[in-house]
Scaffold this active site. Structure first.
Site, short mmCIF file in Angstrom:
data_model
loop_
_atom_site.label_atom_id
_atom_site.label_comp_id
_atom_site.label_asym_id
_atom_site.label_seq_id
_atom_site.Cartn_x
_atom_site.Cartn_y
_atom_site.Cartn_z
N VAL A 98 14.50 -6.48 -6.98
CA VAL A 98 15.80 -6.20 -7.59
C VAL A 98 16.04 -4.70 -7.74
CG1 VAL A 98 15.93 -8.43 -8.74
CG2 VAL A 98 14.88 -6.50 -9.94
N HIS A 125 23.67 -8.84 -11.89
CA HIS A 125 23.18 -8.66 -10.53
C HIS A 125 21.75 -9.19 -10.37
CE1 HIS A 125 26.64 -6.14 -9.63
NE2 HIS A 125 26.33 -5.32 -10.61
N ASP A 126 20.83 -8.57 -11.11
CA ASP A 126 19.41 -8.91 -10.95
C ASP A 126 19.05 -10.30 -11.48
OD1 ASP A 126 19.30 -6.41 -9.86
OD2 ASP A 126 18.24 -5.47 -11.52
N ASP A 136 13.36 -1.82 -10.91
CA ASP A 136 13.61 -0.42 -11.29
C ASP A 136 14.27 -0.44 -12.66
OD1 ASP A 136 15.98 -1.55 -10.28
OD2 ASP A 136 16.75 0.38 -9.59
#
Length: 314
Positions: free
Chosen positions: A124, A240-241, A9
């Site tokens: 993700v 994070h991803d 995204d």
């Protein structure tokens, strides 16, 4: 090379994850699928295509997916990723590549059938596309080699980012997450337990000065780092991803344990919580590899090295 599909995204850390995966030269990208999440789907598509153009990887096909969660309204976070989703870093960047005509969940199913037991799906964003693929093909869990999900939080109660016990990707479409968790795949959850410890600091970024992506990384992460400074007193961007991609590249970055996990889709207090039965109280068979520790220094060093070694000019 390991065959992968990335479901994104594309906001800031998604872009960094795509860059990390492609510049590592260790993953064979069958395609990238897009889903509504950090920003609206049309912006996700545009950002993904721009990032690939910046990388010179227009050969990687992009498949547009779900324009919103299965059962809830869309929920976007422009205050973290900027009005364009990339902190303004690629607003005027030219691109000519386009999304493929095929719907993202259909592509996931087709690729898994064509390469049974070989495809690693790295998700993700919210899991809407992945859930739709699992509903279309009940055997998808057996056809995929593994599913690596950036999402959830299992061992750090009260430290979520969408609710006290909920993480954004799972919270955005908890019903979809529950379908995927129980879909029979080899699932690894790379949650906030570990990703919040993997931080790209302003000092780290300066070590990239003179390299191909220094300007993009510095500019795109500025709004993210400002958010982190205001909220946590940290001038950094949690990777994070990229950490989910890092796990696909090197299992040694994370310590995982196999436990039974379910997703709360009912409670007004804990909607979207990934509930892990560490003690086996429910008597259910373990279904998820949960990430509990990260070698953050080694991971961040690897991420930086991949960015530093990227050749060519933007």
């Amino acid at each position: 090379m390991k065959k992968v599909i990335m479901d994104v995204d594309t906001g800031i850390d998604d872009a960094l994850a795509i860059m990390y995966g492609l510049e590592s030269d260790a993953l064979e990208f069958l395609g990238i699928t897009t889903v509504d999440g950090n920003v609206p789907l049309d912006m996700v598509n545009r950002n993904t295509l721009k990032v690939l153009s910046m990388l010179g990887r227009e050969d990687v096909p992009v498949f547009s997916g779900a324009a919103g969660p299965l059962m809830k309204p869309s929920r976007h976070v422009h205050h973290i990723h900027g009005e364009d989703g990339l902190g303004g870093a690629l607003i005027d960047y030219p691109y000519e590549n386009m999304c493929e005509a095929q719907f993202a969940p259909d592509f996931i199913v087709e690729a898994a059938r064509h390469h049974p037991g070989e495809v690693t799906l790295i998700a993700v964003g919210p899991l809407t596309n992945v859930a739709l693929a699992f509903k279309q093909e009940p055997l998808l869990g057996e056809l995929l080699k593994e599913v690596v999900i950036m999402g959830g939080i299992v061992s750090r109660a009260g430290q979520g980012n969408s609710g006290p016990n909920s993480e954004f990707n799972i919270f955005t479409d908890a019903e979809a997450a529950r379908i995927v968790i129980h879909g029979g795949a080899n699932v690894t959850l790379v949650g906030l337990d570990v990703t919040k410890q993997a931080v790209l600091t302003a000092r780290d970024i300066e070590t990239l000065k003179g390299s191909k992506y220094y300007d993009f990384i510095k500019q795109s992460t500025e709004i993210y780092r400002t958010f982190s400074m205001d909220k946590f007193g940290l001038d950094g961007c949690a990777l994070h991803d990229p950490l989910a991609v890092g796990f696909a590249l090197n299992r040694g970055f994370l310590r995982t344990e196999h436990h039974y996990v379910d997703v709360d889709t009912v409670s007004p207090l804990n909607y979207g919580q990934t509930v892990c039965d560490f003690g086996g109280l429910w008597g259910e068979e373990p279904n998820v590899n949960v990430s509990l520790e990260v070698d953050s220094a080694r991971f961040v060093e690897d991420f930086l090295n991949v960015m530093k070694n990227a050749s060519g000019k933007i």
